[in-house]
Design a protein around this motif. Structure first.
Motif, PDB file in Angstrom:
ATOM      1  N   ARG A 141     -10.233  10.643   4.502  1.00  0.00           N
ATOM      2  CA  ARG A 141     -10.141  10.897   3.060  1.00  0.00           C
ATOM      3  C   ARG A 141     -11.218  11.878   2.604  1.00  0.00           C
ATOM      4  NH1 ARG A 141      -6.634   7.527   0.508  1.00  0.00           N
ATOM      5  NH2 ARG A 141      -5.885   5.759   1.755  1.00  0.00           N
ATOM      6  N   GLN A 142     -12.407  11.751   3.177  1.00  0.00           N
ATOM      7  CA  GLN A 142     -13.494  12.686   2.847  1.00  0.00           C
ATOM      8  C   GLN A 142     -13.108  14.108   3.245  1.00  0.00           C
ATOM      9  OE1 GLN A 142     -17.287  11.607   4.564  1.00  0.00           O
ATOM     10  NE2 GLN A 142     -18.153  13.646   4.244  1.00  0.00           N
ATOM     11  N   ILE A 143     -12.524  14.254   4.429  1.00  0.00           N
ATOM     12  CA  ILE A 143     -12.092  15.576   4.891  1.00  0.00           C
ATOM     13  C   ILE A 143     -10.988  16.129   4.003  1.00  0.00           C
ATOM     14  CG2 ILE A 143     -10.906  16.747   6.812  1.00  0.00           C
ATOM     15  CD1 ILE A 143     -12.476  14.809   8.683  1.00  0.00           C
TER      16      ILE A 143
ATOM     17  N   ARG B 117     -11.175  19.393   1.243  1.00  0.00           N
ATOM     18  CA  ARG B 117     -10.300  20.528   1.542  1.00  0.00           C
ATOM     19  C   ARG B 117     -10.805  21.355   2.714  1.00  0.00           C
ATOM     20  NH1 ARG B 117      -5.370  20.233  -1.471  1.00  0.00           N
ATOM     21  NH2 ARG B 117      -5.858  19.112  -3.384  1.00  0.00           N
ATOM     22  N   TYR B 118     -11.148  20.692   3.803  1.00  0.00           N
ATOM     23  CA  TYR B 118     -11.486  21.425   5.020  1.00  0.00           C
ATOM     24  C   TYR B 118     -10.287  22.280   5.436  1.00  0.00           C
ATOM     25  CZ  TYR B 118     -15.843  18.904   6.051  1.00  0.00           C
ATOM     26  OH  TYR B 118     -17.128  18.403   6.021  1.00  0.00           O
TER      27      TYR B 118
ATOM     28  N   THR C  24      -3.234   6.991  12.423  1.00  0.00           N
ATOM     29  CA  THR C  24      -3.192   6.302  11.145  1.00  0.00           C
ATOM     30  C   THR C  24      -2.391   7.184  10.197  1.00  0.00           C
ATOM     31  OG1 THR C  24      -4.474   5.618   9.198  1.00  0.00           O
ATOM     32  CG2 THR C  24      -5.456   7.290  10.592  1.00  0.00           C
ATOM     33  N   ASP C  25      -1.639   6.568   9.307  1.00  0.00           N
ATOM     34  CA  ASP C  25      -0.796   7.342   8.390  1.00  0.00           C
ATOM     35  C   ASP C  25      -1.617   8.222   7.453  1.00  0.00           C
ATOM     36  OD1 ASP C  25       1.474   6.323   9.510  1.00  0.00           O
ATOM     37  OD2 ASP C  25       1.776   4.760   7.998  1.00  0.00           O
ATOM     38  N   THR C  26      -2.927   7.981   7.378  1.00  0.00           N
ATOM     39  CA  THR C  26      -3.778   8.790   6.498  1.00  0.00           C
ATOM     40  C   THR C  26      -3.829  10.240   6.960  1.00  0.00           C
ATOM     41  OG1 THR C  26      -5.096   6.800   6.100  1.00  0.00           O
ATOM     42  CG2 THR C  26      -6.044   8.872   5.365  1.00  0.00           C
ATOM     43  N   PHE C  27      -3.501  10.500   8.219  1.00  0.00           N
ATOM     44  CA  PHE C  27      -3.430  11.895   8.676  1.00  0.00           C
ATOM     45  C   PHE C  27      -2.426  12.685   7.847  1.00  0.00           C
ATOM     46  CE2 PHE C  27      -5.576  10.542  12.621  1.00  0.00           C
ATOM     47  CZ  PHE C  27      -6.440  11.613  12.790  1.00  0.00           C
ATOM     48  N   GLN C  28      -1.417  11.996   7.303  1.00  0.00           N
ATOM     49  CA  GLN C  28      -0.423  12.703   6.491  1.00  0.00           C
ATOM     50  C   GLN C  28      -1.054  13.296   5.241  1.00  0.00           C
ATOM     51  OE1 GLN C  28       2.829  13.274   7.386  1.00  0.00           O
ATOM     52  NE2 GLN C  28       2.769  14.665   5.622  1.00  0.00           N
ATOM     53  N   MET C  29      -2.104  12.650   4.726  1.00  0.00           N
ATOM     54  CA  MET C  29      -2.795  13.182   3.559  1.00  0.00           C
ATOM     55  C   MET C  29      -3.382  14.560   3.863  1.00  0.00           C
ATOM     56  SD  MET C  29      -6.144  11.629   1.578  1.00  0.00           S
ATOM     57  CE  MET C  29      -5.310  10.103   1.192  1.00  0.00           C
ATOM     58  N   LEU C  30      -3.919  14.720   5.058  1.00  0.00           N
ATOM     59  CA  LEU C  30      -4.456  16.021   5.446  1.00  0.00           C
ATOM     60  C   LEU C  30      -3.350  17.060   5.495  1.00  0.00           C
ATOM     61  CD1 LEU C  30      -6.735  14.008   6.332  1.00  0.00           C
ATOM     62  CD2 LEU C  30      -7.196  15.538   8.226  1.00  0.00           C
ATOM     63  N   ARG C  31      -2.228  16.695   6.083  1.00  0.00           N
ATOM     64  CA  ARG C  31      -1.097  17.638   6.167  1.00  0.00           C
ATOM     65  C   ARG C  31      -0.606  18.016   4.782  1.00  0.00           C
ATOM     66  NH1 ARG C  31       0.076  20.495  10.271  1.00  0.00           N
ATOM     67  NH2 ARG C  31       2.294  20.059  10.423  1.00  0.00           N
ATOM     68  N   ASP C  32      -0.542  17.034   3.893  1.00  0.00           N
ATOM     69  CA  ASP C  32      -0.056  17.299   2.534  1.00  0.00           C
ATOM     70  C   ASP C  32      -0.966  18.270   1.787  1.00  0.00           C
ATOM     71  OD1 ASP C  32       2.032  15.571   3.011  1.00  0.00           O
ATOM     72  OD2 ASP C  32       1.120  13.870   1.966  1.00  0.00           O
ATOM     73  N   ARG C  33      -2.226  18.313   2.173  1.00  0.00           N
ATOM     74  CA  ARG C  33      -3.173  19.206   1.504  1.00  0.00           C
ATOM     75  C   ARG C  33      -3.395  20.512   2.266  1.00  0.00           C
ATOM     76  NH1 ARG C  33      -7.569  15.006  -1.244  1.00  0.00           N
ATOM     77  NH2 ARG C  33      -5.977  13.583  -2.072  1.00  0.00           N
ATOM     78  N   GLY C  34      -2.520  20.765   3.232  1.00  0.00           N
ATOM     79  CA  GLY C  34      -2.554  22.045   3.929  1.00  0.00           C
ATOM     80  C   GLY C  34      -3.656  22.185   4.948  1.00  0.00           C
TER      81      GLY C  34
END
Length: 344
Positions: A121-123, A127-128, A138-148
């Motif tokens: 979540r910090q990453i 916006r790294y 973990t499904d949280t990786f999808q958050m990174l993908r959603d933010r490009g």
């Protein structure tokens, strides 16, 4: 051969200094905006193609994250060292790398869950540009993908829809190697053999088990059990004691994760070291001693250092050029014996 256009050619056409052309093309200050635009347009018309370093200097700095998240610091330390060395090798390419590591024991606890979720979540919030993760799914990786955010994984993979590429060693072949070594080295092939693995359902562990089982079609052995110890030393210790109770004539164990301590401790406590053939994975100071003493016959090395180093280089290349990287980059496993121990 057609002559390549250089910044000297552009400077000559525009009647300005090469320093001004360089500053305009690399996004540096002290260049009027109309001059910068003219230089860029002229360079494009003349077919100027900057090299990788020039492209890197022209863009904004890339901010990258590296995660080392396993139950064993001795395992992910080489991976992190590889990424650190890569970041130094790429120092001139306008990148900044932040490192996140977990050194607090097993990675199947509420504390470890919080670390991984909070780190991702910090990453994401920061916006790294990209992240290279040695972690678990973990499904949280999808958050990174959603933010490009560009996502690459090493050693362990995640849902392929949530990452761009995966770098690993050929774990299926590693399993096959372990089975063949046992077949060739265990004098009495009628004795039962077992596999001590990490997590059921974790791709790398499942592929090693699959490779081991597939090799048995060519070098038949009596596989009596596959134990999943969830990277927990105490569970490994207890399950190995039960294994030895159930199969007192056990001839060999292939330990396909870094979680070797509980298994070997149980074997030694029963006075079976030297009688039971042990094949492990990877290397550290303690394993080095066990191989040297003959307690462990061989270890199969997956080179976490090179996975980290090459993975960071590939991610930077992909972000710089926008060209896709091969989905899975595989590194060949290596066999560590007492005779070549000094090489590792």
């Amino acid at each position: 051969m057609e002559k390549r256009t250089t910044i000297y050619d552009i400077a000559k056409v525009l009647g300005i200094s090469t320093a001004t052309v360089n500053r305009a093309l690399t996004g540096k200050p002290r260049v009027k905006e109309e001059t910068r635009k003219l230089v860029i347009e002229t360079a494009a018309k003349m077919g100027f193609k900057p090299n990788a370093l020039a492209r890197s200097l022209a863009r904004r700095p890339l901010r990258l994250a590296v995660i080392g998240f396993t139950s064993f610091p001795e395992f992910h330390d080489p991976f992190l060292k590889g990424t650190q060395d890569a970041s130094e090798e790429l120092a001139d390419y306008n990148i900044k790398v932040d490192f996140f590591r977990y050194d607090n024991g097993a990675t199947n606890t509420p504390e470890s869950d919080r670390f991984l979720e909070e780190t991702l979540r910090q990453i994401a919030d920061a916006r790294y540009d990209g992240v290279l993760a040695l972690a678990r799914h973990t499904d949280t990786f999808q958050m990174l993908r959603d933010r490009g955010i560009y996502v690459a994984t090493a050693v362990n993979d995640i849902d392929t829809r949530m990452r761009d590429f995966h770098i690993c060693y050929n774990s299926f072949v590693a399993g096959r190697i372990a089975a063949e070594l046992i077949y060739r080295w265990m004098p009495d092939r009628s004795r039962p053999v077992a596999v001590a693995s990490g997590f059921r359902g974790l791709g790398i562990h499942d592929r090693m088990v699959g490779g081991f089982q597939e090799q048995l079609q060519h070098t038949p052995l009596n596989l009596c059990a596959v134990l999943y110890n969830m990277e927990n030393e105490d569970i490994a210790f207890e399950s190995t004691h039960r294994l030895l109770d159930n199969f007192p004539d056990l001839g060999a164990i292939y330990i396909n994760s870094f979680n070797y301590r509980g298994v070997i401790r149980a074997v030694q406590e029963r006075g079976r070291a030297g009688d039971i053939l042990l094949i492990t994975s990877d290397i550290c100071g303690e394993l080095r001693q066990l191989i040297g003493d003959g307690v462990v016959s061989a270890s199969i090395f997956q080179n976490q250092y090179e996975q980290g180093r090459r993975g960071l280089h590939l991610m930077c290349q992909a972000l710089d050029t926008a060209e896709p990287v091969e989905d899975t980059i595989s590194i060949d496993p290596q066999i560590i014996l007492s005779s070549n121990l000094s090489l590792f």
